[in-house]
Scaffold this motif. Structure first.
Motif, PDB file in Angstrom:
ATOM      1  N   GLN A  19       0.835  -1.200   0.000  1.00  0.00           N
ATOM      2  CA  GLN A  19       0.000   0.000   0.000  1.00  0.00           C
ATOM      3  C   GLN A  19       0.875   1.258   0.000  1.00  0.00           C
ATOM      4  O   GLN A  19       1.834   1.343   0.758  1.00  0.00           O
ATOM      5  N   PRO A  20       0.572   2.237  -0.833  1.00  0.00           N
ATOM      6  CA  PRO A  20       1.363   3.475  -0.848  1.00  0.00           C
ATOM      7  C   PRO A  20       1.077   4.332   0.378  1.00  0.00           C
ATOM      8  O   PRO A  20      -0.053   4.403   0.852  1.00  0.00           O
ATOM      9  N   GLU A  22       0.766   7.993   1.746  1.00  0.00           N
ATOM     10  CA  GLU A  22       0.551   9.344   1.246  1.00  0.00           C
ATOM     11  C   GLU A  22       1.208  10.362   2.186  1.00  0.00           C
ATOM     12  O   GLU A  22       1.076  10.242   3.404  1.00  0.00           O
ATOM     13  N   PRO A  23       1.913  11.347   1.649  1.00  0.00           N
ATOM     14  CA  PRO A  23       2.491  12.381   2.519  1.00  0.00           C
ATOM     15  C   PRO A  23       1.398  13.214   3.175  1.00  0.00           C
ATOM     16  O   PRO A  23       0.392  13.539   2.548  1.00  0.00           O
ATOM     17  N   SER A  24       1.592  13.529   4.444  1.00  0.00           N
ATOM     18  CA  SER A  24       0.610  14.354   5.139  1.00  0.00           C
ATOM     19  C   SER A  24       0.760  15.813   4.728  1.00  0.00           C
ATOM     20  O   SER A  24       1.705  16.190   4.025  1.00  0.00           O
ATOM     21  N   LYS A  25      -0.137  16.640   5.190  1.00  0.00           N
ATOM     22  CA  LYS A  25      -0.146  18.046   4.792  1.00  0.00           C
ATOM     23  C   LYS A  25       0.877  18.862   5.578  1.00  0.00           C
ATOM     24  O   LYS A  25       1.287  18.476   6.669  1.00  0.00           O
ATOM     25  N   SER A  50      -1.243  19.570   0.912  1.00  0.00           N
ATOM     26  CA  SER A  50      -0.421  18.406   0.596  1.00  0.00           C
ATOM     27  C   SER A  50       0.772  18.865  -0.239  1.00  0.00           C
ATOM     28  O   SER A  50       0.607  19.646  -1.179  1.00  0.00           O
ATOM     29  N   HIS A 204      -6.306   5.149   6.134  1.00  0.00           N
ATOM     30  CA  HIS A 204      -5.322   5.796   5.260  1.00  0.00           C
ATOM     31  C   HIS A 204      -3.923   5.612   5.840  1.00  0.00           C
ATOM     32  O   HIS A 204      -3.716   5.811   7.037  1.00  0.00           O
ATOM     33  N   TYR A 205      -2.995   5.219   4.959  1.00  0.00           N
ATOM     34  CA  TYR A 205      -1.596   5.136   5.333  1.00  0.00           C
ATOM     35  C   TYR A 205      -0.946   6.475   4.965  1.00  0.00           C
ATOM     36  O   TYR A 205      -0.979   6.878   3.809  1.00  0.00           O
ATOM     37  N   THR A 206      -0.348   7.127   5.943  1.00  0.00           N
ATOM     38  CA  THR A 206       0.245   8.436   5.680  1.00  0.00           C
ATOM     39  C   THR A 206       1.666   8.504   6.224  1.00  0.00           C
ATOM     40  O   THR A 206       2.085   7.666   7.028  1.00  0.00           O
TER      41      THR A 206
END
Length: 276
Positions: A19-20, A22-25, A50, A204-206
């Motif tokens: 699973q990718p 995602e960069p957090s904000k 983001s 969500h993976y972050t």
């Protein structure tokens, strides 16, 4: 637990690794201005964005650009959260055992950062990318590039082993680059995180960074970029960068397509022969 259930958990864990993340904000202040080589920004009105994929490429160029370029970058990508030590405020693992705070004024609504800190870290990021490009082409980078790393004081034990004659120099150079990127990741407290989104009813993976700092986004980009950075060398004659078609021999001259077999190449070889 039944053996079949254990196998199922292992398989699910393998699927999760695919699973990718995602960069957090990051935090982008609305009120920002520059005065006397200082960046002033307010914490009262901020938006959260983001990070765009170009954050690393834009950041690594700041050290060679004027003040207004830093201001433009911060307005688009967010602030670094430097403290008065010239380090990110999350630097608990680097030199001290506590977290710092931004330099503030007006009842802590405003923060002040030195532009030289942005340029110093920009130069370090640029040096990491240049060094990675050289080792990925099979060439040992010049020592001055490592001296420009943000945490070069931690790398001194390996510095003496970067001579062109040392067979392990390329391996040592790669280890220096890896250690530098790991320090960026550590000092910005960039780490994986799991979040539940109520709106979409999904996990969500972050990747989160301490205090929503743009340096966390840069650290994550460095971590990704180093391994896939296309290799390139500098021409020994015109200093232009080019991508070699094959791994070069250590300690040899390098020629871009324009300079190969040119009169300048043969003049250089004759000068080097006379010097020997």
């Amino acid at each position: 637990m039944p053996q079949k259930s254990i196998r199922t958990l292992v398989e699910l864990a393998g699927m999760a690794l695919d699973q990718p993340f995602e960069p957090s904000k990051v935090m982008v202040p609305s009120d920002i201005y520059i005065e006397e080589e200082k960046l002033h920004w307010s914490r009262t009105r901020c938006i959260f964005k983001s990070p765009r994929p170009t954050v690393l490429e834009q950041f690594r160029r700041l050290h060679e650009k004027p003040c207004q370029a830093v201001l433009k970058f911060v307005r688009e990508f967010g602030v670094a959260f430097f403290c008065d030590h010239g380090l990110p405020i999350s630097h608990g693992e680097y030199g001290v055992t506590y977290k710092c705070f931004p330099v503030g004024r007006d009842h802590h609504n405003w923060c002040t950062e030195s532009l030289k800190d942005y340029r110093r870290y920009s130069l370090a990021a640029d040096s990491v990318i240049k060094s990675a490009a050289m080792v990925n082409a099979g060439e040992v980078p010049e020592e001055y590039l490592f001296r420009q790393f943000a945490f070069n004081d931690l790398h001194d034990p390996l510095m003496p082993y970067l001579s062109k004659e040392n067979k392990k120099s390329l391996e040592n150079a790669r280890n220096l680059i890896a250690e530098e990127v790991n320090q960026w990741i550590s000092i910005t407290e960039t780490r994986p995180s799991l979040e539940w989104h109520s709106s979409s009813q999904t996990w969500h993976y972050t990747i989160r960074y301490s205090r929503l700092s743009v340096l966390g986004a840069v650290s994550l980009a460095l971590l990704t970029a180093v391994s896939i950075c296309p290799g390139w060398l500098m021409c020994s004659i015109c200093s232009a960068s080019y991508s070699p078609s094959r791994t070069p021999a250590p300690g040899r001259n390098h020629y871009c397509p324009s300079c190969r077999n040119s009169p300048e190449m043969w003049k250089l070889l004759k000068r080097q022969a006379r010097a020997r």
